[in-house]
Design an enzyme around this catalytic site. Sequence first.
Site, PDB file in Angstrom:
ATOM      1  N   HIS A 105      10.588  -8.714  -6.853  1.00 33.84           N
ATOM      2  CA  HIS A 105       9.034  -9.492  -6.337  1.00 33.84           C
ATOM      3  C   HIS A 105       8.521 -10.479  -6.948  1.00 33.84           C
ATOM      4  O   HIS A 105       9.005 -10.326  -8.174  1.00 33.84           O
ATOM      5  CB  HIS A 105       8.189  -8.222  -6.658  1.00 33.84           C
ATOM      6  CG  HIS A 105       6.504  -9.506  -5.738  1.00 33.84           C
ATOM      7  ND1 HIS A 105       5.895 -10.032  -6.516  1.00 33.84           N
ATOM      8  CD2 HIS A 105       6.167  -8.208  -4.699  1.00 33.84           C
ATOM      9  CE1 HIS A 105       4.502  -9.148  -5.885  1.00 33.84           C
ATOM     10  NE2 HIS A 105       4.981  -8.780  -4.185  1.00 33.84           N
ATOM     11  N   GLN A 135       5.725  -0.065  -6.307  1.00 32.38           N
ATOM     12  CA  GLN A 135       6.214   0.682  -5.371  1.00 32.38           C
ATOM     13  C   GLN A 135       6.641   1.861  -5.438  1.00 32.38           C
ATOM     14  O   GLN A 135       6.980   2.769  -4.579  1.00 32.38           O
ATOM     15  CB  GLN A 135       7.339   0.171  -4.727  1.00 32.38           C
ATOM     16  CG  GLN A 135       6.926  -1.722  -3.446  1.00 32.38           C
ATOM     17  CD  GLN A 135       5.858  -1.193  -2.885  1.00 32.38           C
ATOM     18  OE1 GLN A 135       5.371  -0.366  -2.189  1.00 32.38           O
ATOM     19  NE2 GLN A 135       5.262  -2.612  -2.894  1.00 32.38           N
ATOM     20  N   ASP A 148       8.466  -2.089 -13.420  1.00 27.18           N
ATOM     21  CA  ASP A 148       7.957  -2.995 -12.278  1.00 27.18           C
ATOM     22  C   ASP A 148       7.544  -1.726 -11.433  1.00 27.18           C
ATOM     23  O   ASP A 148       8.565  -1.402  -9.797  1.00 27.18           O
ATOM     24  CB  ASP A 148       7.605  -4.197 -11.723  1.00 27.18           C
ATOM     25  CG  ASP A 148       7.115  -4.384 -10.049  1.00 27.18           C
ATOM     26  OD1 ASP A 148       5.984  -3.181  -9.320  1.00 27.18           O
ATOM     27  OD2 ASP A 148       7.478  -5.302  -9.342  1.00 27.18           O
ATOM     28  N   CYS A 181       7.383 -11.273  -0.721  1.00 23.89           N
ATOM     29  CA  CYS A 181       6.837 -12.318  -2.296  1.00 23.89           C
ATOM     30  C   CYS A 181       8.181 -11.394  -3.463  1.00 23.89           C
ATOM     31  O   CYS A 181       8.260 -11.967  -3.360  1.00 23.89           O
ATOM     32  CB  CYS A 181       5.908 -11.464  -2.469  1.00 23.89           C
ATOM     33  SG  CYS A 181       4.572 -12.394  -2.519  1.00 23.89           S
ATOM     34  N   LYS A 220      -2.197   0.716  -3.957  1.00 24.07           N
ATOM     35  CA  LYS A 220      -0.671   0.981  -3.696  1.00 24.07           C
ATOM     36  C   LYS A 220      -0.688   2.577  -3.197  1.00 24.07           C
ATOM     37  O   LYS A 220       0.144   3.052  -3.156  1.00 24.07           O
ATOM     38  CB  LYS A 220       0.582  -0.095  -3.742  1.00 24.07           C
ATOM     39  CG  LYS A 220       0.953  -1.140  -3.892  1.00 24.07           C
ATOM     40  CD  LYS A 220       1.969  -1.863  -4.330  1.00 24.07           C
ATOM     41  CE  LYS A 220       1.884  -2.909  -5.030  1.00 24.07           C
ATOM     42  NZ  LYS A 220       1.405  -4.358  -3.037  1.00 24.07           N
TER      43      LYS A 220
END
Length: 417
Positions: free
Chosen positions: A134, A214, A211, A375, A237
């Site tokens: 991202h 997700q 990261d 993104c 999220k």
Amino acid sequence: MAANVPLAMSAPPLDAQAVRREFPILATTVNGHPLVYLDSAASSQRPLPVLRAIEDYETHSHANVHRGVHALSQAATAAFEGARERVRRFINARSVKEIVFVRGTTEGINLVAQAYARPRLRAGDEILISALEHHANIVPWQMVCEQSGCTLKVAPINRRGELELDAYLQLLSRRTRLVALAHVSNALGTVLPVKRLIEAAHAHGAVVLLDGAQAVPHSHVDVRSLGADFYTFSGHKLYGPTGIGVLYGREELLAAMPPWQGGGDMILTVSFEKTTYNELPWKFEAGTPNISGAVGLAAAMDYVESLGIDAIAAHEQRLLQLATAELTRLPGIELIGTAAHKAAVLSFVMKGVHPHDLGTILDTEGVAVRTGHHCAMPVMTFFGLPATARASFGCYNTEGDVERLVAALGRAREVFG
């Protein structure tokens, strides 16, 4: 999280219809159709327990936190710091000192970039990322390279959207100071073998940031088991509020880092000659925090665990397999990102139709998907595409939602001939 994970697939079935009743927004009608929400990778919806927790805090307990002696301030502080402990348990950190509240994943990455990497890296040093990232896990490192003279390296992916492991391993060297990777790709759903990647990076003396935006909604994340040095994710999220997120960092790393921002709550004493900084984790939390956001995030974690993360993962995988099979049969549809290990994200294009136009037609049918580069413009460039349409699933989606998506795509094919 991945289609072949036995633990998730053997989990007890999730009652998605009962779950849906706890998300009031799913009763919305869009363009005369019941809403089908397939955009959870961008931002998930919030269940009643989260909405009620925020309302209860705002109605009965709101005040500024820390140092207040009055009852409301003490109640707000207890709720805020209680949320920090809830996060610690959720990701199995050793201490609440390792849990820093931030606005979201993007701020977490920028904090590490500016407070850890920028003061340490020099010309000749290298930062390694993947081609799946991202923008939030690309741009901050480019900024550090401009500021410090270090070099950014990128591990490639293949046409299935998987990281090329051999190339990643070859890019690691004694010059690699920091590795920053997505746990799960937001654009393609690819699940990276992060534990192996972390072990390889550590063998070369590199520090690793993941990261996890997700990953956290779809799987158990144990930061100690993974061995991550930094791990960051967003509340919105994870069925929680926007404007709140978490940066986990190993205590010894955070303790050695300078503050990123200055102001209230990150100090112990201030004079015009010198400022003494606060202890962890407050050293990195300048200004009044998002208190209700932290309360809502804690409630979201309670909610997810009440459903069972394994049950959620298994349910989402069933939907992903169904949707993959159905879309594969549709003429003119091409799936982008077919990794063997995927989270519940389906990225696709329709031949001859721009994804934005496709998304507009789907919206007229009440089906909400994300369209664009997500993104992740380098991913789109790799596949030679300007954009894709992306359907992403959450605990509240059903087989009926997949049927509505397929029907809406059929309608789009009729419109565009």
